[in-house]
Enzyme design. Structure first.
Site, PDB file in Angstrom:
ATOM      1  CG  ASP A  72      89.214  61.075   7.119  1.00 62.88           C
ATOM      2  OD1 ASP A  72      88.231  61.811   6.923  1.00 62.88           O
ATOM      3  OD2 ASP A  72      89.208  60.133   7.932  1.00 62.88           O
ATOM      4  CG  ASP A  85      94.150  57.976   8.259  1.00 68.46           C
ATOM      5  OD1 ASP A  85      93.866  59.104   7.800  1.00 68.46           O
ATOM      6  OD2 ASP A  85      93.294  57.080   8.407  1.00 68.46           O
ATOM      7  CE1 TYR A 123      84.547  59.084   7.612  1.00 69.87           C
ATOM      8  CE2 TYR A 123      86.640  58.306   6.703  1.00 69.87           C
ATOM      9  CZ  TYR A 123      85.932  59.061   7.630  1.00 69.87           C
ATOM     10  OH  TYR A 123      86.610  59.781   8.580  1.00 69.87           O
ATOM     11  CD  GLU A 155      91.472  58.356  13.583  1.00 74.39           C
ATOM     12  OE1 GLU A 155      92.243  58.441  12.614  1.00 74.39           O
ATOM     13  OE2 GLU A 155      90.769  57.342  13.821  1.00 74.39           O
TER      14      GLU A 155
END
Length: 622
Positions: free
Chosen positions: A166, A169, A326, A573
């Site tokens: 995703d 990570d 999410y 990120e």
């Protein structure tokens, strides 16, 4: 008269015997008499020719070429000029071929095309499983080849190798990943010509297929009815501390992961299933020329859609990882969004009836607004669905019974486009000009790129419909205003901001060097760093040893500030969903405006809206 006739020179032709007896002196003495006798008579032309030989002929003044007669002088000059011209031409050709050539280079791609080519590489860096040889990311390798196989949770599906990680990570969150694939497919359907011009059409299709191939593993895609699907692979819950090694407590290269990666399944997850159906349905249009694969995707989408409708519920309910990272607020918007894509993929009007049903639109929030109204994201797809169905009204105008809702969606789309413009106060902007679609909360860029894509796409829809603009209240705005909005937002992301910072890694000279990304931050040096061993790379002040080209980081804060710190994921990120929106916006803006959207491909499976009229009757005969 003598039988021998007369000598043409004046004497008889007979030979006298007496003459033969005369001497040479006598003969020469009589020669003058013979000459005088010959000269005393006028010679005709024949006689003169015998005496003088052929007479010199006078040069002809004309040349007979068969079909025409031309002056000899003109003919000679013409032939001479042609020969001279041929000689000069040959000489010039020889010089041109022997002189070194200065090769013309193809024009440099525009900024959006260059950024597009980089942004697509991020997906190569996020691939999980056994990588293809042409992946072109030197620091990545095969990883997590036991996903699903080593799961001890009792999951039925045991082959979950592949797909995408995703973000920074190694978790595979299927909800945002499905949205990312849908966005990429939408951009290909609309702008395949621009992808091809950039040399990236095959690349983006391969990226989509890597995702859809994986999704087909996450449920029984050959069945017509299912009762569960896989929602996630990996774990991000850090409440157990370092004693519970997982994808968030550990800082490891994906290639070195040795901790358990649990599989999360769900049996009532309408939002996830409907979004996955949208991903497969939209991809089936992308791969429509591959009939076998396209049909396989359509069947899988139909199975997921039935599951979503039959077994209602939210995938993030129950306090799972999904709720933390999410969380889905509802599933009604996925029903509108997924229903629209199912209709385009199949042509089955039952999907359109559902997607355009007023009650469903009401449940999805189409009529009550709110602070996030008009903001397309991995959670809320209503705005995307409204634009997608407005397209149907603009180009096919299906009429009753769909017209009421489609007209409403069309009007709402116009209002949303107005809200993006700087002349209105629906959303704040930073001093540098970045629109605050998430109202100052962290990670703003993923929302901005989606809005830039929708604005450009809607302007192209209007252009294709020969409509120069739209109304915001009493004021008329041209489609150029929407494109200008999209360009200013993407330009901000690419470096036209107060910090002169490009938020796309590898684009420009000044971009984030400490991206929150495990694989990019740990060197590939044949040393395997365990769960805690990678902390020194996470906490290092040095730039990442690997450049994760094309990754769009989370972005600046509401004051245009940015901290290039690896441990602060709210700034540094990148995510799949964010980069998918970036790719869509970049391809929409790339090239010149002479390359239009593809009006018809999305309607490939849609039957004619109205029956074909019968042929006219035969002419009447008395």
């Amino acid at each position: 008269m003598s039988m021998y006739g007369r000598d043409p020179w004046g004497g008889p032709l007979e030979i006298h015997t007496a003459d033969s007896a005369t001497t040479d002196d006598d003969r020469s003495r009589h020669m003058n008499d013979f000459d005088k006798a010959a000269l005393s008579q006028r010679l005709d032309e024949t006689q003169q020719s015998w005496l003088l030989g052929p007479r010199e002929q006078k040069k002809k003044r004309y040349v007979d070429l068969g079909c025409i007669v031309v002056s000899r002088k003109i003919f000679v000059w013409t032939v001479g000029i042609l020969l001279a011209a041929g000689f000069i031409a040959g000489l010039v050709t020889l010089i041109v071929k022997t002189v070194p050539k200065d090769h013309k280079h193809t024009p440099k791609p525009d900024n959006y095309t260059q950024a597009l080519q980089k942004a697509l590489l991020f997906f190569n860096a996020q691939k999980s499983g056994r990588l293809p040889k042409h992946n072109n990311i030197s620091w990545r390798g095969n990883s997590c080849l036991n996903d699903g196989k080593a799961d001890k949770s009792g999951a039925v599906l045991k082959d979950l190798v592949g797909g995408y990680y995703d973000a920074g990570d190694a978790i595979k969150f299927h909800f945002p990943k499905a949205f990312a694939m849908t966005m990429l497919s939408w951009s290909v359907i609309e702008y395949s010509a621009k992808y091809e011009a950039a040399g990236e059409l095959n690349h983006v299709k391969e990226i989509i297929k890597w995702g859809t191939d994986y999704f087909l593993k996450t449920f029984n895609s050959t069945a017509d009815t299912i009762n569960q699907i896989v929602a996630q692979v990996g774990k991000g819950d850090t409440s157990g501390g370092t004693g519970d090694p997982n994808d968030h407590t550990c800082w490891m290269r994906p290639e070195d992961i040795d901790y358990p990666r649990p599989v999360t399944e769900c049996s009532s997850c309408s939002d996830l299933a409907a979004e996955m159906a949208a991903a497969l349905a939209s991809a089936s249009i992308v791969f429509k020329d591959n009939k076998v694969y396209s049909k396989k995707l359509v069947h899988g989408a139909a199975t997921l859609w039935k599951f979503a409708r039959d077994q209602r519920g939210s995938y993030s309910a129950g306090g799972s990882d999904a709720a933390t990272f999410y969380n889905s607020t509802m599933y009604w918007d996925e029903f509108v969004w997924g229903g629209a894509w199912m209709y385009y993929a199949t042509g089955n009007q039952s999907y359109l009836y559902l997607a355009s049903h007023p009650k469903l639109a009401k449940h999805a929030g189409a009529f009550w607004g709110g602070p996030d109204y008009g903001v397309l994201s991995w959670d809320n797809k209503l705005t995307g669905a409204q634009v997608l169905l407005t397209r149907l009204r603009l180009f096919l105008s299906p009429g009753y019974p769909y017209e009421e809702t489609l007209k409403t969606f069309h009007n709402q789309t116009s209002i949303i486009m107005c809200s993006y413009l700087p002349y209105f106060n629906s959303f704040n902007r930073t001093r540098g000009g970045l629109i605050q679609l998430n109202h100052g909360r962290p990670q703003p860029l993923q929302y901005v790129v989606n809005a830039a894509f929708l604005a450009t796409l809607y302007s192209d829809y209007l252009d294709a419909a020969d409509t120069p603009g739209w109304y915001c209240g009493p004021n008329f705005y041209s489609t150029n205003e929407l494109r200008k909005f999209a360009e200013t937002q993407i330009d901000y992301i690419l470096g036209k901001n107060p910090r002169k910072m490009s938020y796309v890694v590898g684009y420009g000279d000044h971009y984030p060097k400490h991206v929150h990304h495990r694989g990019a931050s740990i060197p590939k040096n044949k040393i395997r760093y365990n769960c805690k061993g990678g902390y020194k790379w996470r906490d290092s002040k040095k730039p990442n040893p690997h450049v994760i080209t094309g990754a769009m980081v989370a972005g600046p804060d509401r004051r245009d500030g940015f901290h290039d710190v690896r441990t602060n994921y709210n700034y540094t990120e990148p995510t799949l969903a964010g980069n998918a929106g970036l790719v869509a916006a970049l391809v929409a803006l790339s090239g010149d405006r002479t390359t239009k959207i593809d009006k018809n491909t999305i309607f490939s499976a849609v039957p004619p809206m109205f029956p074909t009229p019968p042929p006219p009757p035969a002419p009447w005969k008395p």
